[in-house]
Design a protein around this motif. Structure first.
Motif, PDB file in Angstrom:
ATOM      1  N   PHE A   1      -0.235   2.280   6.633  1.00 15.05           N
ATOM      2  CA  PHE A   1      -0.125   3.356   5.654  1.00 15.05           C
ATOM      3  C   PHE A   1       0.007   4.735   6.312  1.00 15.05           C
ATOM      4  O   PHE A   1       0.828   5.545   5.877  1.00 15.05           O
ATOM      5  CB  PHE A   1      -1.292   3.308   4.671  1.00 15.05           C
ATOM      6  CG  PHE A   1      -1.141   2.245   3.606  1.00 15.05           C
ATOM      7  CD1 PHE A   1       0.060   1.572   3.429  1.00 15.05           C
ATOM      8  CD2 PHE A   1      -2.195   1.922   2.778  1.00 15.05           C
ATOM      9  CE1 PHE A   1       0.211   0.601   2.452  1.00 15.05           C
ATOM     10  CE2 PHE A   1      -2.062   0.957   1.786  1.00 15.05           C
ATOM     11  CZ  PHE A   1      -0.846   0.293   1.627  1.00 15.05           C
ATOM     12  N   PRO A   2      -0.770   5.051   7.370  1.00  7.97           N
ATOM     13  CA  PRO A   2      -0.522   6.346   8.026  1.00  7.97           C
ATOM     14  C   PRO A   2       0.902   6.441   8.580  1.00  7.97           C
ATOM     15  O   PRO A   2       1.530   7.505   8.513  1.00  7.97           O
ATOM     16  CB  PRO A   2      -1.560   6.370   9.152  1.00  7.97           C
ATOM     17  CG  PRO A   2      -2.659   5.469   8.682  1.00  7.97           C
ATOM     18  CD  PRO A   2      -1.958   4.384   7.925  1.00  7.97           C
ATOM     19  N   GLN A   3       1.430   5.337   9.116  1.00 10.43           N
ATOM     20  CA  GLN A   3       2.790   5.344   9.645  1.00 10.43           C
ATOM     21  C   GLN A   3       3.808   5.539   8.522  1.00 10.43           C
ATOM     22  O   GLN A   3       4.801   6.262   8.684  1.00 10.43           O
ATOM     23  CB  GLN A   3       3.059   4.027  10.376  1.00 10.43           C
ATOM     24  CG  GLN A   3       4.379   3.988  11.141  1.00 10.43           C
ATOM     25  CD  GLN A   3       4.387   4.907  12.350  1.00 10.43           C
ATOM     26  OE1 GLN A   3       3.347   5.137  12.964  1.00 10.43           O
ATOM     27  NE2 GLN A   3       5.553   5.443  12.693  1.00 10.43           N
ATOM     28  N   LEU A   4       3.576   4.925   7.377  1.00 11.00           N
ATOM     29  CA  LEU A   4       4.487   5.099   6.239  1.00 11.00           C
ATOM     30  C   LEU A   4       4.497   6.551   5.757  1.00 11.00           C
ATOM     31  O   LEU A   4       5.548   7.060   5.346  1.00 11.00           O
ATOM     32  CB  LEU A   4       4.096   4.176   5.089  1.00 11.00           C
ATOM     33  CG  LEU A   4       4.508   2.705   5.213  1.00 11.00           C
ATOM     34  CD1 LEU A   4       4.028   1.914   4.001  1.00 11.00           C
ATOM     35  CD2 LEU A   4       6.022   2.581   5.357  1.00 11.00           C
ATOM     36  N   ARG A   5       3.347   7.196   5.796  1.00  7.66           N
ATOM     37  CA  ARG A   5       3.316   8.610   5.381  1.00  7.66           C
ATOM     38  C   ARG A   5       4.185   9.456   6.307  1.00  7.66           C
ATOM     39  O   ARG A   5       4.935  10.319   5.855  1.00  7.66           O
ATOM     40  CB  ARG A   5       1.874   9.111   5.362  1.00  7.66           C
ATOM     41  CG  ARG A   5       1.043   8.552   4.232  1.00  7.66           C
ATOM     42  CD  ARG A   5      -0.235   9.348   4.033  1.00  7.66           C
ATOM     43  NE  ARG A   5      -1.163   9.176   5.127  1.00  7.66           N
ATOM     44  CZ  ARG A   5      -2.083   8.210   5.199  1.00  7.66           C
ATOM     45  NH1 ARG A   5      -2.169   7.309   4.233  1.00  7.66           N
ATOM     46  NH2 ARG A   5      -2.911   8.135   6.218  1.00  7.66           N
ATOM     47  N   ALA A   6       4.065   9.197   7.606  1.00 11.15           N
ATOM     48  CA  ALA A   6       4.878   9.954   8.562  1.00 11.15           C
ATOM     49  C   ALA A   6       6.361   9.638   8.372  1.00 11.15           C
ATOM     50  O   ALA A   6       7.220  10.536   8.473  1.00 11.15           O
ATOM     51  CB  ALA A   6       4.435   9.622   9.992  1.00 11.15           C
ATOM     52  N   THR A   7       6.677   8.389   8.085  1.00  6.01           N
ATOM     53  CA  THR A   7       8.075   8.001   7.854  1.00  6.01           C
ATOM     54  C   THR A   7       8.624   8.700   6.618  1.00  6.01           C
ATOM     55  O   THR A   7       9.768   9.185   6.610  1.00  6.01           O
ATOM     56  CB  THR A   7       8.172   6.475   7.685  1.00  6.01           C
ATOM     57  OG1 THR A   7       7.709   5.836   8.886  1.00  6.01           O
ATOM     58  CG2 THR A   7       9.607   6.045   7.401  1.00  6.01           C
ATOM     59  N   ALA A   8       7.825   8.765   5.557  1.00  4.77           N
ATOM     60  CA  ALA A   8       8.271   9.437   4.332  1.00  4.77           C
ATOM     61  C   ALA A   8       8.520  10.917   4.578  1.00  4.77           C
ATOM     62  O   ALA A   8       9.463  11.508   4.023  1.00  4.77           O
ATOM     63  CB  ALA A   8       7.235   9.259   3.224  1.00  4.77           C
ATOM     64  N   GLU A   9       7.680  11.528   5.412  1.00  5.17           N
ATOM     65  CA  GLU A   9       7.895  12.945   5.746  1.00  5.17           C
ATOM     66  C   GLU A   9       9.206  13.139   6.498  1.00  5.17           C
ATOM     67  O   GLU A   9       9.989  14.037   6.195  1.00  5.17           O
ATOM     68  CB  GLU A   9       6.724  13.450   6.609  1.00  5.17           C
ATOM     69  CG  GLU A   9       5.445  13.674   5.848  1.00  5.17           C
ATOM     70  CD  GLU A   9       5.613  14.731   4.780  1.00  5.17           C
ATOM     71  OE1 GLU A   9       6.287  15.748   5.032  1.00  5.17           O
ATOM     72  OE2 GLU A   9       5.074  14.538   3.689  1.00  5.17           O
ATOM     73  N   ALA A  10       9.430  12.277   7.500  1.00  5.89           N
ATOM     74  CA  ALA A  10      10.673  12.381   8.270  1.00  5.89           C
ATOM     75  C   ALA A  10      11.879  12.118   7.367  1.00  5.89           C
ATOM     76  O   ALA A  10      12.923  12.770   7.499  1.00  5.89           O
ATOM     77  CB  ALA A  10      10.638  11.394   9.440  1.00  5.89           C
ATOM     78  N   TYR A  11      11.746  11.184   6.453  1.00  2.00           N
ATOM     79  CA  TYR A  11      12.848  10.846   5.540  1.00  2.00           C
ATOM     80  C   TYR A  11      13.225  12.041   4.673  1.00  2.00           C
ATOM     81  O   TYR A  11      14.413  12.316   4.454  1.00  2.00           O
ATOM     82  CB  TYR A  11      12.450   9.660   4.664  1.00  2.00           C
ATOM     83  CG  TYR A  11      13.573   9.161   3.787  1.00  2.00           C
ATOM     84  CD1 TYR A  11      14.414   8.148   4.227  1.00  2.00           C
ATOM     85  CD2 TYR A  11      13.806   9.713   2.532  1.00  2.00           C
ATOM     86  CE1 TYR A  11      15.469   7.695   3.429  1.00  2.00           C
ATOM     87  CE2 TYR A  11      14.851   9.275   1.738  1.00  2.00           C
ATOM     88  CZ  TYR A  11      15.686   8.265   2.197  1.00  2.00           C
ATOM     89  OH  TYR A  11      16.720   7.841   1.405  1.00  2.00           O
TER      90      TYR A  11
END
Length: 458
Positions: free
Chosen positions: A343-353
């Motif tokens: 979940f922390p990685q998904l948050r960072a991915t969503a930000e980059a997206y």
């Protein structure tokens, strides 16, 4: 594996229970301390980091929502300011947070290193730089989860069994006495009451309750007496049994539980119902939704709390090329990222997206998918940002408009009552400008209403 001592008869169509103690545990102890960093914490010139959170009581993986979502209004209390992280919200180096119901946004980490290494040069980050991999947010940002039901002090299973026996003996039923007991005991304590009742009276408590109760209050009390893992497995079996499939129940359970919970549910499903959950999913669903649910029931999501911003940038680019950046959609790419990343990685991915696509990831899922697979992917993403918001939204729509989806209302209130119902109540009030108790009171009545309100803490 068969569970000795079960079933207590009377549960609808599904005999058997797992034994007390098989419920999932929140969280694995000792998992959330800050790793050593060159030079130690805090980094030079970086302000002071709060002490690492204790090894117990920390929320499940990815579960650190703050009231109001990310960022919290007015900043996170206790977050370092001078010389450290920029203030929340709106500090330098922050990207556009995701939007939409329940997302609230999550600040992009500032373009500097937090783990002692130099910043990496990555296109798309402010200034061409991204922070080195770092552990989850400092303790000042963490919102610990909390249930509305706690284990009762000075608990006496025999005394409670006697109270329940008197409440059901003779003509009429003392529903108030039953409500007072079941709404103020933890699930583990209820299992002990059930065992004590049979020892003392040679009768099955569940059978007696079914003979005295009816309708929604019966369903609610029976759910409270089901061990948590069994209740999830029972709900999944019920959702796929017979004609039709309740896809939203499958999403609600399989897309929100921790790895440990899912593995225990899968094992319970097999031992109690003699069926393989993956085979049932394949028989009852199809296409990309089927593949997403099969991925989720493996219980293999990465639980590493360290965020790799290089990988987040690569995943964001991959998702963009699989959706917005091409004609058609590569659904398997979305499945891979959302079903496997922490979940922390998904948050960072969503930000980059959001920086690459100039649109948040939830909006892109809306545009690229439809139906149940869309709902499933968005449920995962929403839980990565704010799990209580997901359940608050489910509760709201269970009661909104004409009629009430009582099974959903009961299932969420019961399953979250010892985990995060306090945070769900807070999020509900923020999202809908009314309290959960107010909406329950207007949509229910009688003993059913009284028991629901007792569980939510009103």
């Amino acid at each position: 594996m068969a569970y000795p001592g079960y079933p207590p008869s009377g549960y609808p169509a599904f005999p058997g229970y797992p034994p007390t103690g098989q419920e999932s545990v929140y969280p694995p102890a000792g998992q959330y301390t800050y790793p050593a960093a060159p030079g130690g914490y805090p980094p030079a010139g970086g302000g002071s980091f709060p002490a690492a959170p204790p090894s117990t009581g920390y929320p499940e993986a990815g579960g650190y929502p703050a009231p109001g979502g990310f960022p919290a209004p007015g900043g996170f209390p206790g977050a370092p300011q001078a010389g450290g992280m920029p203030s929340y919200p709106g500090g330098p180096g922050y990207g556009v947070p995701p939007t939409g119901p329940g997302f609230g946004g999550y600040p992009q980490p500032p373009a500097q290193s937090y783990a002692g290494g130099g910043p990496a040069q990555i296109p798309g980050y402010p200034g061409g730089q991204a922070p080195s991999p770092m552990p989850g947010p400092p303790a000042a940002m963490v919102q610990y989860t909390q249930g509305t039901i706690q284990a009762a002090p000075n608990f006496d299973a025999g005394r409670d069994a006697e109270i329940l026996r008197k409440a059901m003996k003779g003509i009429g039923t003392d529903e108030k006495a039953i409500i007072d007991v079941v709404s103020n005991r933890s699930n583990d304590q209820r299992q002990k009451i059930k065992a004590a009742f049979k020892t003392m009276y040679g009768k099955d408590l569940i059978k007696d309750l079914k003979s005295e109760l009816s309708g929604n209050v019966e369903e609610l009390i029976l759910a409270l007496f089901m061990p948590r893992t069994y209740y999830d497995a029972w709900s999944l079996r019920h959702a796929m049994k017979g004609a039709g499939t309740q896809e939203r129940v499958l999403i609600e359970i399989l897309c929100t539980r921790t790895n440990q919970e899912i593995r225990e549910i899968v094992n319970c499903y097999k031992s109690e119902f003699g069926r393989d959950i993956e085979q049932d999913i394949r028989a009852d669903t199809s296409g990309h939704f089927e593949r997403l649910l099969v991925s989720m029931c493996q219980g293999n999501r990465d639980e590493n709390q360290t965020v790799d911003y290089q990988k987040a940038q690569e995943d964001a680019q991959r998702l963009y090329q699989a959706g917005e950046g091409k004609l058609g959609t590569d659904e398997s790419c979305f499945n891979m990222v959302l079903a496997s990343r922490s979940f922390p990685q998904l948050r960072a991915t969503a930000e980059a997206y959001s920086r690459i696509a100039n649109r948040d990831l939830a909006s892109s899922i809306d545009r690229e998918f439809s139906g149940n697979v869309e709902r499933g992917l968005k449920a995962i993403l929403q839980c990565a940002f704010d799990r209580p918001a997901f359940f608050a939204e489910r509760l709201y729509y269970a009661m909104k408009g004409a009629g009430t989806d009582d099974s959903t209302l009961i299932r969420i209130i019961v399953t979250r009552s010892e985990i995060d119902l306090v945070q769900i109540k807070q999020k509900f009030a923020e999202m809908y400008q009314k309290t959960l108790a107010t909406m329950i009171a207007s949509d229910t009545s009688g003993d059913y209403r009284r028991l629901l309100l007792a569980i939510v803490g009103q």
